[in-house]
Design a protein around this motif. Structure first.
Motif, PDB file in Angstrom:
ATOM      1  N   THR A   8       0.837  -1.213   0.000  1.00 32.25           N
ATOM      2  CA  THR A   8       0.000   0.000   0.000  1.00 32.25           C
ATOM      3  C   THR A   8       0.864   1.252   0.000  1.00 32.25           C
ATOM      4  OG1 THR A   8      -0.200   0.039   2.421  1.00 32.25           O
ATOM      5  CG2 THR A   8      -1.904  -1.159   1.190  1.00 32.25           C
ATOM      6  N   GLY A   9       1.964   1.193  -0.731  1.00 32.00           N
ATOM      7  CA  GLY A   9       2.770   2.392  -0.950  1.00 32.00           C
ATOM      8  C   GLY A   9       2.084   3.250  -1.991  1.00 32.00           C
ATOM      9  N   LEU A  13      -1.409   1.758  -3.414  1.00 31.31           N
ATOM     10  CA  LEU A  13      -2.629   2.372  -2.877  1.00 31.31           C
ATOM     11  C   LEU A  13      -3.405   3.092  -3.970  1.00 31.31           C
ATOM     12  CD1 LEU A  13      -4.367   2.849  -0.412  1.00 31.31           C
ATOM     13  CD2 LEU A  13      -3.019   4.886   0.103  1.00 31.31           C
ATOM     14  N   ASP A  30      -0.932  -5.018   3.494  1.00 28.15           N
ATOM     15  CA  ASP A  30       0.349  -4.460   3.925  1.00 28.15           C
ATOM     16  C   ASP A  30       0.780  -5.134   5.216  1.00 28.15           C
ATOM     17  OD1 ASP A  30       1.884  -1.658   2.973  1.00 28.15           O
ATOM     18  OD2 ASP A  30       2.407  -2.356   4.985  1.00 28.15           O
ATOM     19  N   ASP A  32       2.568  -3.708   7.522  1.00 29.93           N
ATOM     20  CA  ASP A  32       2.649  -2.715   8.589  1.00 29.93           C
ATOM     21  C   ASP A  32       1.269  -2.533   9.222  1.00 29.93           C
ATOM     22  OD1 ASP A  32       2.901  -0.512  10.225  1.00 29.93           O
ATOM     23  OD2 ASP A  32       4.060   0.672   8.794  1.00 29.93           O
ATOM     24  N   ARG A  34       0.244  -0.603  11.557  1.00 29.26           N
ATOM     25  CA  ARG A  34      -0.114   0.804  11.779  1.00 29.26           C
ATOM     26  C   ARG A  34      -0.699   1.425  10.520  1.00 29.26           C
ATOM     27  NH1 ARG A  34       5.534   2.965  13.837  1.00 29.26           N
ATOM     28  NH2 ARG A  34       6.079   1.630  12.058  1.00 29.26           N
ATOM     29  N   LYS A  35      -0.113   1.073   9.370  1.00 22.60           N
ATOM     30  CA  LYS A  35      -0.624   1.596   8.105  1.00 22.60           C
ATOM     31  C   LYS A  35      -2.025   1.053   7.814  1.00 22.60           C
ATOM     32  CE  LYS A  35       2.220   2.229   4.627  1.00 22.60           C
ATOM     33  NZ  LYS A  35       3.057   2.004   3.411  1.00 22.60           N
ATOM     34  N   MET A  38      -4.516   2.822   9.976  1.00 30.16           N
ATOM     35  CA  MET A  38      -4.712   4.175   9.467  1.00 30.16           C
ATOM     36  C   MET A  38      -5.672   4.165   8.280  1.00 30.16           C
ATOM     37  SD  MET A  38      -1.856   6.827   7.906  1.00 30.16           S
ATOM     38  CE  MET A  38      -0.967   6.938   9.457  1.00 30.16           C
ATOM     39  N   LEU A  39      -5.453   3.225   7.354  1.00 37.57           N
ATOM     40  CA  LEU A  39      -6.300   3.131   6.172  1.00 37.57           C
ATOM     41  C   LEU A  39      -7.727   2.739   6.540  1.00 37.57           C
ATOM     42  CD1 LEU A  39      -3.716   1.390   3.825  1.00 37.57           C
ATOM     43  CD2 LEU A  39      -4.720   3.654   3.453  1.00 37.57           C
ATOM     44  N   PRO A  45      -1.988   7.554   4.096  1.00 41.39           N
ATOM     45  CA  PRO A  45      -0.614   7.777   4.566  1.00 41.39           C
ATOM     46  C   PRO A  45       0.292   8.490   3.572  1.00 41.39           C
ATOM     47  CG  PRO A  45      -0.914   5.496   3.901  1.00 41.39           C
ATOM     48  CD  PRO A  45      -2.254   6.140   3.777  1.00 41.39           C
TER      49      PRO A  45
END
Length: 246
Positions: A8-9, A13, A30, A32, A34-35, A38-39, A45
């Protein structure tokens, strides 16, 4: 059609959100947590104008979701896109393909039926052949195809570039993969945007050649700008003058 987007970079994304706006069911993955949180909370992000609104629209419509569970995302997917990073290795300048190959092996083990594994990341020529070999080794006997689908997105204009592209490049090795990728990009085909089908190596090289050509054009016009400053010419008009040559 179900699409799994691994990574999801920036590329992953934007591509995942736009594919969901085409009407596909898209699951973005992803590692991560945390990412992902957030999403899921509706926060983007990265900075890309309009991406947050488009993302919220498709999440609300039930077409777009986010997870850290690659197995669940790949389960039943028609196409699995690899959009992980390929950073430059220190010392030799080569692309680090470890994330791509790790994703390929994980995808192989998670496959539950036929799918096209699509490399979206920018990778050197021959990478998709390596991806195919890695999947065959990790999951012998499972049906799949490999495709190359390089991105041509400009930061700040990525959504428009995706929705109204100059061209879509798709490298495939089978009619089945070509047909499936045609369905993935059907909304663009119906609006007469050019979709160029090639073999894997040609698609990979188109991306690198395009990058090199753009760099050459920028370097050239910078040199012309320096010359314009010396002789009192207008570089904007010079650029327009040479650009009118069809």
């Amino acid at each position: 059609m179900k699409i799994a987007m691994i990574g999801t970079g920036y590329v992953g994304l934007v591509s995942g959100v736009c594919f969901s706006d085409f009407g596909h069911e898209v699951v973005c993955v992803d590692k991560d947590p945390r990412k992902i949180e957030m999403l899921k909370a509706g926060r983007v992000p990265i900075y890309e104008p309009g991406l947050d609104v488009l993302m919220a629209k498709n999440v609300a419509a039930g077409r777009l979701s986010f997870t850290g569970d690659l197995d669940a995302a790949v389960d039943g997917a028609d196409a699995v896109f690899i959009a992980v990073g390929t950073p430059t290795r220190r010392g030799d300048g080569h692309a680090d393909l470890s994330y791509v190959m790790a994703a390929a092996e994980e995808i192989a083990k998670a496959l539950t039926g036929y799918a096209v594994i699509v490399t979206k990341s920018t990778v050197p020529v021959g990478t998709n052949a390596q991806v195919r070999a890695a999947i065959e080794k990790a999951a012998p006997g499972k049906p799949f195809d490999v495709a190359s689908n390089p991105e041509f997105l400009r930061e700040g204009a990525a959504i428009d570039d995706f929705m109204r592209p100059d061209r879509v490049v798709v490298g495939v090795t089978s009619d089945r993969a070509k047909k499936l990728m045609g369905e993935v990009y059907r909304p663009l085909f119906l609006r007469d945007f050019p979709v160029l089908y090639t073999d894997l190596e040609t698609a990979e090289l188109i991306k690198y050649a395009a990058n090199a050509f753009l760099a050459t054009k920028i370097t050239f016009i910078n040199e012309i700008a320096r010359l314009c400053e010396k002789v009192g010419a207008d570089v904007k008009q010079v650029a327009r003058g040479i650009g009118l040559d069809g």
